[in-house]
Structures are given as structure tokens and as C-alpha cells.
Motif scaffolding. Structure first.
Motif, PDB file in Angstrom:
ATOM      1  N   ASN A 244       0.849  -1.188   0.000  1.00  0.00           N
ATOM      2  CA  ASN A 244       0.000   0.000   0.000  1.00  0.00           C
ATOM      3  C   ASN A 244       0.891   1.247   0.000  1.00  0.00           C
ATOM      4  O   ASN A 244       1.561   1.548   0.983  1.00  0.00           O
TER       5      ASN A 244
ATOM      6  N   GLU B  29       0.644   3.921   2.721  1.00  0.00           N
ATOM      7  CA  GLU B  29       1.272   3.561   3.986  1.00  0.00           C
ATOM      8  C   GLU B  29       2.787   3.534   3.877  1.00  0.00           C
ATOM      9  O   GLU B  29       3.503   3.916   4.818  1.00  0.00           O
TER      10      GLU B  29
ATOM     11  N   ARG C 296       6.480   6.392   5.194  1.00  0.00           N
ATOM     12  CA  ARG C 296       7.589   5.773   5.936  1.00  0.00           C
ATOM     13  C   ARG C 296       8.921   6.035   5.238  1.00  0.00           C
ATOM     14  O   ARG C 296       9.959   6.157   5.898  1.00  0.00           O
TER      15      ARG C 296
END
Length: 221
Positions: free
Chosen positions: A65, A68, A72
């Protein structure tokens, strides 16, 4: 050191040489100690960089994903370069879209989806070369930052976007070529993650099409 009267020239010279030797040894010891401390700090930083890169590598293989994963990546970029802000831009046709960003006031990066106008990122993407900017360069571009670093996101000759970091505080550190190299490594991870997401999506669509075809075939029977 000291000598007692009466003394000869040789005794005085020996006393001076002893004192100078002690001073030289003390200075050499202090210099070696300082070098050892700096080396330990540098080693600790390199270990921290390797840990961040290792963590990013695991996330690339585990997450598909992008909403997501991309924040990061920005968090990793700010952590590994000790930056206050970070951003990840992707090219969509002729537009430049921000997909993740971290502000100086935020603890972590957030997903995003809005168009931006960034001449420096455009330059990095067009030239396909990393770039480190000092305060004098940023002032000319009208960017309110002390230092900034960018790296293009490329895979197989395709330029996908740019990964950037910046420091905005007055006493913040200036980025170096080493920071630029770290950003380039992270940009490679970003490119791989985007390609993985594309492959996962293509595989999902292929499976859906295959299931639909099988359903149609069984319905005929």
C-alpha cells in the motif's frame, strides 16, 4: 622541570627537552582521544544509517500500500539525514504530485495527494542527478530553508519523481554529499516499492479477470 644551581648548559638543555617532550606527548594523547571520540560518533551514525536502510528494505518487501509505505520512506529520509522536513514527489503526466510530506512541526510524515510547483525538484528530475543546496542557493530560489538535498527516483531509465529533505531552523546542519548518497539509496527503494505496487495491482486485476472468465465458463456448463 627545574635544575639546581650550579648547572651546566647540557643540564639545562636536557631539562628543556624533558619539558617539551611531556607537552608533546600530552598534546598527542589529547589529539588521539579526540579522534577516537569522533570516530566512535561516526561509527554510531553509520550503524544507525544501516539500521534505517535495513528497516526500509523489510518494509518494501512487506508492504504494497503506497499510502502507507511512502510516508515511511519520507520518515526514513529525514531520520537518516537528520533533516527537519521531507517530501516525496511523483510525476503524473506533466504534473508533479506530492504523495508524502513531513513538516518540521510534525513527528511523522503523512500521505498526501496534491499538485506542487517546485523548480528544484523539476531540475533534479530533468537532470536525473542528486543535488545539495546551500543557503545562498536557496535564497536565490526563494525557498525558506537553511539547506536542502534532493535525489531523483528512477527505475530502468524511467524517472518517477524526486525525494527531498530540508532544514529550516537557523542553527540546523548543512547537508553533504554523503547525505545526498543516502537519499539516492532511499530513492531506489521508493522506485522498487512503486514497481512492486504496480505489479501487485496488475496481478490482482489479472486474477479478477481469470476468476471472471472461469465463472462465465462454468455458468455455460
Amino acid at each position: 622541570d627545574y635544575v639546581k644551581k650550579p648547572y651546566t648548559v647540557e643540564e639545562m638543555l636536557n631539562a628543556v627537552e624533558r619539558s617539551l617532550t611531556e607537552v608533546r606527548l600530552r598534546k598527542e594523547k589529547d589529539a588521539l582521544t579526540e579522534r577516537l571520540v569522533q570516530t566512535n560518533r561516526e561509527l554510531q551514525r553509520r550503524v544507525a544509517e544501516l539500521n534505517v536502510l535495513h528497516s526500509v528494505g523489510k518494509q518494501v518487501t512487506e508492504l504494497s500500500n503506497l499510502n502507507e509505505l511512502l510516508p515511511r520512506m519520507v520518515d526514513a529520509a529525514t531520520q537518516i539525514t537528520q533533516a527537519e522536513e521531507g517530501y516525496l514527489y511523483l510525476v503524473d503526466s506533466s504534473r508533479l504530485i506530492c504523495r508524502a510530506h513531513k513538516r518540521a512541526s510534525s513527528a511523522h510524515a503523512r500521505p498526501a495527494d496534491f499538485e506542487v510547483t517546485d523548480r528544484v525538484s523539476r531540475y533534479v528530475i530533468n537532470q536525473c542527478q542528486p543535488l545539495v543546496l546551500k543557503p545562498e542557493h536557496l535564497a536565490g530560489e526563494g525557498i525558506k530553508a537553511v539547506s536542502a538535498a534532493y535525489a531523483p527516483i528512477t527505475l530502468g531509465g524511467e524517472v518517477m519523481g524526486a525525494l527531498g529533505v530540508s532544514n529550516v531552523s537557523a542553527n540546523s546542519r548543512l547537508f553533504t554529499k554523503h547525505d545526498s548518497a543516502l537519499l539516492s539509496m532511499l530513492a531506489d527503494y521508493v522506485a522498487i516499492s512503486i514497481e512492486n505496487a504496480r505489479n501487485f495491482e496488475a496481478l490482482r486485476l489479472a486474477k479478477e479477470y481469470e476468476n471472471q472468465q472461469m465463472r462465465v465458463t462454468f455458468e455455460k456448463f
